[in-house]
Design a protein around this motif. Structure first.
Motif, PDB file in Angstrom:
ATOM      1  N   MET A 148       1.206  -0.832   0.321  1.00 38.84           N
ATOM      2  CA  MET A 148      -0.140  -0.097   0.157  1.00 38.84           C
ATOM      3  C   MET A 148       0.784   0.905   0.151  1.00 38.84           C
ATOM      4  O   MET A 148       0.212   2.189  -0.998  1.00 38.84           O
ATOM      5  CB  MET A 148      -1.014   0.083   1.156  1.00 38.84           C
ATOM      6  N   ASN A 149       1.977   1.509   0.897  1.00 35.97           N
ATOM      7  CA  ASN A 149       3.075   2.181   1.068  1.00 35.97           C
ATOM      8  C   ASN A 149       3.705   2.653  -0.480  1.00 35.97           C
ATOM      9  O   ASN A 149       3.781   3.785  -1.316  1.00 35.97           O
ATOM     10  CB  ASN A 149       3.767   2.249   1.775  1.00 35.97           C
ATOM     11  N   ILE A 150       3.837   1.527  -1.294  1.00 35.08           N
ATOM     12  CA  ILE A 150       4.892   1.745  -2.499  1.00 35.08           C
ATOM     13  C   ILE A 150       4.192   2.222  -3.571  1.00 35.08           C
ATOM     14  O   ILE A 150       4.728   2.963  -4.374  1.00 35.08           O
ATOM     15  CB  ILE A 150       5.587  -0.160  -2.871  1.00 35.08           C
ATOM     16  N   THR A 151       2.750   1.425  -3.214  1.00 31.52           N
ATOM     17  CA  THR A 151       1.766   1.860  -4.759  1.00 31.52           C
ATOM     18  C   THR A 151       1.826   3.204  -4.210  1.00 31.52           C
ATOM     19  O   THR A 151       0.838   3.537  -5.316  1.00 31.52           O
ATOM     20  CB  THR A 151       0.442   0.669  -4.891  1.00 31.52           C
ATOM     21  N   GLY A 152       1.453   4.076  -3.482  1.00 25.45           N
ATOM     22  CA  GLY A 152       1.065   5.201  -3.096  1.00 25.45           C
ATOM     23  C   GLY A 152      -0.700   5.335  -2.882  1.00 25.45           C
ATOM     24  O   GLY A 152      -1.172   6.702  -3.020  1.00 25.45           O
ATOM     25  N   GLN A 153      -0.786   4.600  -1.979  1.00 26.24           N
ATOM     26  CA  GLN A 153      -2.557   3.651  -1.875  1.00 26.24           C
ATOM     27  C   GLN A 153      -3.276   5.172  -0.966  1.00 26.24           C
ATOM     28  O   GLN A 153      -2.334   4.845   0.046  1.00 26.24           O
ATOM     29  CB  GLN A 153      -2.920   2.625  -1.428  1.00 26.24           C
ATOM     30  N   LYS A 154      -3.669   5.667  -1.276  1.00 26.49           N
ATOM     31  CA  LYS A 154      -4.615   7.195  -0.493  1.00 26.49           C
ATOM     32  C   LYS A 154      -5.492   6.093   0.585  1.00 26.49           C
ATOM     33  O   LYS A 154      -5.368   6.879   2.334  1.00 26.49           O
ATOM     34  CB  LYS A 154      -4.401   8.396  -1.221  1.00 26.49           C
ATOM     35  N   LYS A 155      -6.175   5.683  -0.088  1.00 30.51           N
ATOM     36  CA  LYS A 155      -7.059   4.911   1.156  1.00 30.51           C
ATOM     37  C   LYS A 155      -7.473   3.661   0.905  1.00 30.51           C
ATOM     38  O   LYS A 155      -7.674   2.997  -0.061  1.00 30.51           O
ATOM     39  CB  LYS A 155      -8.574   5.699   0.394  1.00 30.51           C
ATOM     40  N   TYR A 156      -7.006   2.817   2.857  1.00 31.11           N
ATOM     41  CA  TYR A 156      -7.295   1.519   2.593  1.00 31.11           C
ATOM     42  C   TYR A 156      -7.794   1.153   4.055  1.00 31.11           C
ATOM     43  O   TYR A 156      -7.715   1.774   4.666  1.00 31.11           O
ATOM     44  CB  TYR A 156      -6.268   0.406   1.763  1.00 31.11           C
ATOM     45  N   ALA A 157      -7.869   0.275   3.844  1.00 38.57           N
ATOM     46  CA  ALA A 157      -9.364  -0.166   5.535  1.00 38.57           C
ATOM     47  C   ALA A 157      -8.358  -1.654   5.441  1.00 38.57           C
ATOM     48  O   ALA A 157      -8.582  -2.360   4.393  1.00 38.57           O
ATOM     49  CB  ALA A 157     -10.292   0.318   4.999  1.00 38.57           C
ATOM     50  N   LEU A 158      -8.625  -1.909   7.185  1.00 42.74           N
ATOM     51  CA  LEU A 158      -8.306  -3.519   7.424  1.00 42.74           C
ATOM     52  C   LEU A 158      -9.695  -3.840   7.958  1.00 42.74           C
ATOM     53  O   LEU A 158     -10.303  -2.712   8.835  1.00 42.74           O
ATOM     54  CB  LEU A 158      -7.410  -3.072   8.317  1.00 42.74           C
ATOM     55  N   THR A 159     -10.655  -5.009   6.849  1.00 45.02           N
ATOM     56  CA  THR A 159     -11.170  -5.286   7.700  1.00 45.02           C
ATOM     57  C   THR A 159     -11.982  -7.112   7.894  1.00 45.02           C
ATOM     58  O   THR A 159     -10.679  -7.676   7.243  1.00 45.02           O
ATOM     59  CB  THR A 159     -13.183  -4.766   6.705  1.00 45.02           C
ATOM     60  N   ASP A 160     -13.011  -7.009   8.164  1.00 40.81           N
ATOM     61  CA  ASP A 160     -12.965  -8.658   8.613  1.00 40.81           C
ATOM     62  C   ASP A 160     -13.826  -9.273   7.391  1.00 40.81           C
ATOM     63  O   ASP A 160     -14.400  -8.631   6.479  1.00 40.81           O
ATOM     64  CB  ASP A 160     -13.959  -8.235   9.768  1.00 40.81           C
TER      65      ASP A 160
END
Length: 175
Positions: A148-160
């Motif tokens: 996520m950091n390498i590809t520059g993702q601005k919005k991500y969430a850890l979900t169930d």
């Protein structure tokens, strides 16, 4: 005729050989002083930490913001350093929404990274949902957060992982 013997040669003064002795004490002292100096002035490698900001717990009267399926990409972490992903959201209660196609990849540079970059080029502000499968390892979670950091993702969430997501996985991955 008697021959006179040659006059005796004068005796040579021989130089006395003194044994050479080098005192190494000052050199050893200097080596330890330099070693101590460089050890104390060197900055050691500092651990690199990725900042992860967790959202504030919602109040009871807050409503969840709906996520459009067109902006969503869901990544499920599986066993064996594998990642499964699909585009959109699973909506089992809505029969008009087709079941998403599950893709399998790994964490290599030509794996999930390429899928994230391609999805980010097609969508201006993608949202990535990360779900850990039942057999996922902690290192897989660290690897996906690095991606996520390498590809520059601005919005991500850890979900169930939901029941609908489990149905997409193979039977060996569900347990």
């Amino acid at each position: 005729m008697p021959s006179n013997p040659p006059p005796p040669k004068p005796a040579k003064n021989r130089a006395r050989k003194h044994s050479f002795r080098l005192d190494m004490t000052p050199m050893v002292d200097l080596a330890f002083l330099l070693l101590t100096f460089f050890m104390l002035t060197t900055t050691f490698a500092k651990p690199r930490v990725m900042q992860l900001q967790m959202p504030v717990k919602p109040q009871v009267d807050d409503q969840n913001t709906p996520l459009p399926a067109s902006k969503a990409m869901t990544i499920i972490l599986g066993s064996g350093h594998q990642a499964y992903y699909y585009f959109g959201l699973t909506q089992p209660d809505d029969p008009s929404v087709p079941v998403p196609t599950l893709h399998t990849t790994n964490f290599g540079p030509k794996g999930i990274r390429q899928a994230l970059l391609a999805w980010g080029q097609r969508r201006p502000t993608p949202v990535v949902l990360i779900k850990a499968g039942p057999r996922a390892k902690y290192s897989d979670m660290v690897d996906i957060l690095d991606e996520m950091n390498i590809t520059g993702q601005k919005k991500y969430a850890l979900t169930d992982l939901t029941a609908a997501d489990r149905q997409l996985l193979s039977p060996s991955e569900r347990q």
